[in-house]
Design a protein around this motif. Structure first.
Motif, short mmCIF file in Angstrom:
data_model
loop_
_atom_site.label_atom_id
_atom_site.label_comp_id
_atom_site.label_asym_id
_atom_site.label_seq_id
_atom_site.Cartn_x
_atom_site.Cartn_y
_atom_site.Cartn_z
N ASN A 194 0.83 -1.21 0.00
CA ASN A 194 0.00 0.00 0.00
C ASN A 194 0.86 1.26 0.00
N ARG B 298 1.11 4.38 -2.71
CA ARG B 298 0.93 5.79 -2.33
C ARG B 298 2.16 6.61 -2.70
N GLU C 42 -7.35 2.75 0.09
CA GLU C 42 -6.11 3.49 -0.16
C GLU C 42 -6.35 4.77 -0.95
N SER D 40 -6.85 7.63 1.41
CA SER D 40 -5.88 7.85 2.48
C SER D 40 -5.46 9.32 2.52
#
Length: 466
Positions: free
Chosen positions: A328, A332, A373, A376
């Motif tokens: 993840n 990002r 995600e 986020s």
């Protein structure tokens, strides 16, 4: 009186045209969330959340009628209970399928998106049909002049060489029968589908397998007279008196994967194309935990800057799983690179729910949202940074080592990515006003004095300062 009516009409038309061009530019300069396998209703229910996360557009999976496999099962990938790729096997080009929802669902989704200023990009699949020819709609068969006129003459075998443009544009890809996209009757039928999507609220399209549809100067298949699909569907030409509605206001891009005779430079003169090599380059850099500033600036694409960028796509994740290993944070961090850049249009692929760094964890089904995600704080902060930095130049810098990347936008702000497993002191020469700055992703404190921004970034984190 007539002159006044004519003048008013012209002002209205020019106004709509200017608004459409503005919306197209907003999409190009913004960020796209690929709502992979989400139903229209699920997207509608999450539009406000998507907007709050700073995305400016969403991309749907294919909206066309499709092959109903595995008894209509909705598992994303299962031997007998469902497969995501059935919506890439058209049986007709009409809106609605068992995986995503109905035409009315699509209309409601688009209306909700408009309310929140979110553009709707639809993945369209003109290049091929399902392999199950007995499932193809009779309406479609009759409209194109019969089954014998549906496919290219060269579609009796799978592509033998990706270096041969005739093979690439008229033979079968992955065993899927190659539609004669140059047949005027097909073009008219597909035009009806495209225009219906536009009437229902679509703002643009991703053309699946675009490099497998011939350019005007490519070899012509014996079943065709001329290669005019792209002039027609980019709005330069009509077919049987029909044209793409609002062509100049649509955001269109093509899937042109960079292998063999991809000709991305020629496609790039028509529309932005996918920067697949750049995505592969960034995945390698993330895996090695080294974002060398000089090595990752070039988009690796002859069409640059007319490119759509990604860290991974649904193909790299779901086909051979070449990107499934990404964690993840790696996703990002890669997003921070592509979305904070001046050029390219970044697309965030929403993975299914479940264990990270795994393909098909099995926790979500077709129709549902993927993992969180895309919402986020780091992704949202970068999205909003991109919007705030429109028009500013970019500069890539490294910190104390290649594990620290700084993307500076003019003198207004910067994004800092730390791939390292330890904190790092960072200083950036930037003409921000003197003062204290709290980064918008992780609330890390920075101080700017004498045009030097200083702070300490946490391990495996992203800071957004402006």
């Amino acid at each position: 009186m007539l002159r006044r009516i004519f003048t008013f009409a012209m002002i209205f038309i020019l106004g709509v045209s200017a608004m459409s061009a503005e919306n197209k530019m907003q999409t190009k300069q913004g960020t796209i969330l690929h709502c992979w396998c989400w139903s229209f209703k699920t997207i509608e229910d999450n539009i406000e959340k998507i907007s709050e996360a700073g995305f400016t557009a969403i991309q749907t999976s294919p909206a066309n009628e499709c092959f109903v496999g595995d008894n209509g099962g909705l598992e994303i990938m299962s031997a007998k209970k469902g497969k995501w790729y059935y919506h890439y096997q058209p049986t007709d080009w009409k809106i609605g399928n068992y995986q995503l929802g109905t035409r009315d669902d699509f209309i409601r989704m688009c209306a909700k998106a408009k309310k929140f200023g979110i553009a709707v990009i639809v993945d369209v699949v003109p290049n091929h049909t399902t392999t199950h020819k007995d499932e193809i709609s009779l309406d479609f068969i009759e409209a194109v002049g019969g089954m014998e006129k549906m496919y290219h003459k060269n579609s009796d075998h799978t592509i033998r060489s990706m270096a041969n443009r005739r093979e690439v544009t008229s033979a079968m890809l992955g065993g899927l029968p190659d539609v004669n996209t140059e047949n005027p009757l097909f073009q008219e039928y597909f035009m009806n589908y495209i225009n219906d999507l536009i009437d229902c609220g679509a703002d643009g399209f991703r053309f699946d397998t675009a490099k497998h549809i011939a350019l005007p100067d490519d070899p012509v298949d014996p079943a065709s007279k001329e290669n005019d699909f792209w002039p027609i569907f980019t709005g330069k030409k009509s077919v049987n008196g029909k044209s793409v509605k609002n062509a100049d206001g649509l955001f269109i891009y093509g899937e042109v994967l960079q292998e063999g005779a991809s000709r991305e430079d020629a496609y790039g003169k028509l529309f932005p194309v996918t920067a697949s090599k750049y995505g592969k380059l960034l995945r390698s850099a993330l895996k090695n935990e080294k974002l060398n500033a000089k090595g990752i600036v070039n988009f690796q694409n002859a069409a640059s800057p007319e490119v759509v960028t990604w860290i991974e796509s649904h193909d790299t994740y779901a086909n051979e799983g070449e990107s499934a290993y990404l964690t993840n944070f790696m996703i990002r961090a890669g997003w921070a690179v592509i979305a904070s850049r001046k050029d390219g249009t970044p697309l965030f692929f929403n993975r299914p729910k479940g264990k990270e760094a795994a393909q098909f964890p099995g926790e979500s089904k077709i129709g549902e949202t993927g993992n969180d995600e895309c919402f986020s704080p780091e992704v949202s902060a970068v999205n909003k940074f991109r919007t705030a930095m429109q028009g500013e130049n970019e500069k890539f810098l490294n910190g104390e080592n290649a594990g620290i990347l700084i993307i500076k936008r003019g003198e207004k702000g910067c994004v800092i990515v730390n791939l390292n497993s330890k904190p790092s002191a960072v200083q950036v020469e930037i003409k921000l006003p003197k003062g204290t700055y709290i980064d918008k992703a992780n609330k890390t404190k920075f101080v700017c004095k004498d045009s030097v921004l200083k702070g300490k970034i946490k391990p495996k984190s992203i800071c957004v300062v402006y």
